[in-house]
Design an enzyme around this catalytic site. Structure first.
Site, PDB file in Angstrom:
ATOM      1  N   ARG A 122       0.007  -3.368  -8.688  1.00 36.34           N
ATOM      2  CA  ARG A 122      -0.481  -3.590  -7.327  1.00 36.34           C
ATOM      3  C   ARG A 122      -0.882  -2.241  -6.755  1.00 36.34           C
ATOM      4  O   ARG A 122      -0.664  -1.203  -7.371  1.00 36.34           O
ATOM      5  CB  ARG A 122       0.540  -4.317  -6.439  1.00 36.34           C
ATOM      6  CG  ARG A 122       1.986  -4.175  -6.763  1.00 36.34           C
ATOM      7  CD  ARG A 122       2.557  -2.795  -6.543  1.00 36.34           C
ATOM      8  NE  ARG A 122       2.288  -2.288  -5.195  1.00 36.34           N
ATOM      9  CZ  ARG A 122       2.291  -1.020  -4.850  1.00 36.34           C
ATOM     10  NH1 ARG A 122       2.536  -0.080  -5.762  1.00 36.34           N
ATOM     11  NH2 ARG A 122       2.058  -0.643  -3.623  1.00 36.34           N
TER      12      ARG A 122
ATOM     13  N   GLN B  97       8.027  -3.315  -1.168  1.00 35.75           N
ATOM     14  CA  GLN B  97       7.448  -2.201  -1.921  1.00 35.75           C
ATOM     15  C   GLN B  97       7.990  -0.854  -1.452  1.00 35.75           C
ATOM     16  O   GLN B  97       8.115   0.078  -2.249  1.00 35.75           O
ATOM     17  CB  GLN B  97       5.924  -2.205  -1.798  1.00 35.75           C
ATOM     18  CG  GLN B  97       5.237  -3.414  -2.419  1.00 35.75           C
ATOM     19  CD  GLN B  97       4.917  -4.465  -1.379  1.00 35.75           C
ATOM     20  OE1 GLN B  97       5.691  -4.685  -0.446  1.00 35.75           O
ATOM     21  NE2 GLN B  97       3.795  -5.118  -1.528  1.00 35.75           N
TER      22      GLN B  97
ATOM     23  N   ASP C 142      -6.192  -0.796   1.558  1.00 38.20           N
ATOM     24  CA  ASP C 142      -6.828  -1.631   0.549  1.00 38.20           C
ATOM     25  C   ASP C 142      -8.312  -1.845   0.825  1.00 38.20           C
ATOM     26  O   ASP C 142      -9.069  -2.203  -0.073  1.00 38.20           O
ATOM     27  CB  ASP C 142      -6.120  -2.984   0.459  1.00 38.20           C
ATOM     28  CG  ASP C 142      -4.750  -2.847  -0.169  1.00 38.20           C
ATOM     29  OD1 ASP C 142      -4.615  -3.138  -1.365  1.00 38.20           O
ATOM     30  OD2 ASP C 142      -3.809  -2.401   0.526  1.00 38.20           O
TER      31      ASP C 142
ATOM     32  N   ASN D 126      -4.448  -2.848   5.433  1.00 42.94           N
ATOM     33  CA  ASN D 126      -3.349  -2.364   4.581  1.00 42.94           C
ATOM     34  C   ASN D 126      -2.249  -3.414   4.601  1.00 42.94           C
ATOM     35  O   ASN D 126      -2.361  -4.463   5.246  1.00 42.94           O
ATOM     36  CB  ASN D 126      -2.850  -1.007   5.080  1.00 42.94           C
ATOM     37  CG  ASN D 126      -1.931  -0.324   4.071  1.00 42.94           C
ATOM     38  OD1 ASN D 126      -2.249  -0.250   2.890  1.00 42.94           O
ATOM     39  ND2 ASN D 126      -0.791   0.158   4.523  1.00 42.94           N
ATOM     40  N   LYS D 127      -1.185  -3.138   3.904  1.00 41.73           N
ATOM     41  CA  LYS D 127      -0.089  -4.088   3.752  1.00 41.73           C
ATOM     42  C   LYS D 127       0.376  -4.619   5.108  1.00 41.73           C
ATOM     43  O   LYS D 127       0.432  -3.882   6.086  1.00 41.73           O
ATOM     44  CB  LYS D 127       1.070  -3.419   3.016  1.00 41.73           C
ATOM     45  CG  LYS D 127       2.240  -4.324   2.696  1.00 41.73           C
ATOM     46  CD  LYS D 127       1.817  -5.551   1.900  1.00 41.73           C
ATOM     47  CE  LYS D 127       1.097  -5.224   0.617  1.00 41.73           C
ATOM     48  NZ  LYS D 127       0.577  -6.444  -0.065  1.00 41.73           N
TER      49      LYS D 127
END
Length: 366
Positions: free
Chosen positions: A67, A216, A257, A267-268
């Site tokens: 990932r 993460q 991303d 992003n996350k």
């Protein structure tokens, strides 16, 4: 914590291109396999998996064996190089097979633009190599995938050096999700900034958001930084506001991303909340990302597709059930931080400052 170098080294027949003790993804030319560190098992277990076909690589991307936007782009590039090693037909057959593999890989995760970027670059390479002999096609495609990998490592080091200039000496840095060597070809984007600041002699410590629901930050960022001897502590996502309020955070750096043409940053999930908190408390909110993450064809963050992942990733951790059966869960994997909240974006081409009205177009021709 220090790595056992034998335990974390990827089991391939050559030196890893990551330049790190461990690699998110590598290619083994001896048997044309794509080799990935299974990040779902960290930090308690280190296991590399080997993939023999592009559709297996796509499934590994989909299920988050690998990932991080740059790393999945590299994985896809290697998957298409692998296809070239397996397809011995004429030019037309090769291009058809390459197109099918590219579509399967591109659809594995929709938000990270690096994936589509890498597939498109490999498709252009395939078009140029189609009339070569099968052996020459394999060599050409593999060289292009390796170039993508090497360029990403170099980009991480370049953006890390730029970001490190702005990190205050003695800062406590907040980061969200994992944007380290595990998410890239090596070195890292956001963690590359932290590593470069430390290498420049700055005293830094890190607060790592755990990053629910996939953890993460807790599992991966803490693992990487602790192994580097960088002072890191994990906090739950809901604790960030408390530490901002107490003045315990002086700098924020995250990865991305996809970055839209106006400077909006995907992003996350949870990143937008961190940006709001940083803005409210006068703390710089910065982003480190390779140029391949910039998507000038997407005007704003509103047009970025947001991946929705499964209920179980929220409702369970391992075999532990957290949510009663029959109760739904929402799981958008990413959110979008508006450009007005982003103080700086560090890329290998330079820095732009969306909160001041700067857009990535200023760097497009570099």
């Amino acid at each position: 914590m220090r790595f056992d170098s034998d335990a974390v080294r990827p089991p391939i027949s050559r030196a890893p291109l990551s330049g790190a003790a461990y690699s998110a993804v590598e290619y083994d030319p001896d048997d044309d396999t794509v080799v990935m560190l299974d990040q779902r098992l960290l930090p308690t277990r280190i296991e590399y998996l080997r993939y023999t076909k592009p559709d297996e690589v796509a499934e590994a991307i989909r299920t988050m064996v690998v990932r991080g936007a740059p790393a999945i782009g590299i994985a896809a590039a290697y998957g298409m190089a692998q296809l070239a090693a397996q397809e011995s037909g004429d030019a037309a057959m090769f291009l058809v097979a390459n197109g099918v593999a590219g579509r399967v890989l591109s659809e594995a995760r929709p938000t990270a633009v690096n994936l589509a970027w890498a597939v498109a670059r490999m498709a252009r390479c395939a078009a140029g190599a189609a009339k070569l002999s099968p052996a020459e096609r394999r060599a050409t495609m593999l060289a292009e995938a390796e170039a993508i990998h090497r360029e990403d490592v170099a980009a991480c080091r370049a953006m890390g050096a730029l970001g490190a200039l702005e990190v205050p000496d003695g800062a406590t840095i907040l980061t969200h999700c994992n944007a380290g060597a595990l998410a890239t070809g090596g070195y890292g984007t956001a963690l590359g900034v932290i590593r470069a600041a430390r290498e420049a002699g700055k005293r830094v410590r890190v607060l790592a958001d755990e990053t629910r629901p996939y953890l993460q930050g807790a599992r991966l960022t803490a693992w990487e930084l602790a192994a580097d001897g960088i002072d890191v502590e994990v906090i739950t996502d809901s604790m960030a506001a408390h530490f901002f309020q107490r003045g315990a955070i002086q700098f924020v750096v995250v990865g991305s991303d996809r970055i839209a043409a106006n400077g909006d940053v995907a992003n996350k999930i949870g990143t937008y909340g961190v940006a709001v908190l940083a803005h409210a408390h006068g703390v710089p909110f910065t982003v480190a990302a390779p140029w391949s993450t910039v998507d000038l064809r997407t005007p704003t963050g509103a047009e970025i597709p947001i991946e929705e992942r499964s209920r179980d990733e929220v409702a369970r951790i391992g075999n532990t059930v957290l949510v009663p059966d029959g109760v739904g869960c929402r799981h958008p994997a990413f959110d979008v931080t508006p450009a007005r909240l982003v103080d700086a974006v560090y890329t290998e081409r330079g820095v732009f400052r969306p909160a001041r009205g700067e857009t990535p177009s200023a760097l497009a021709r570099r």
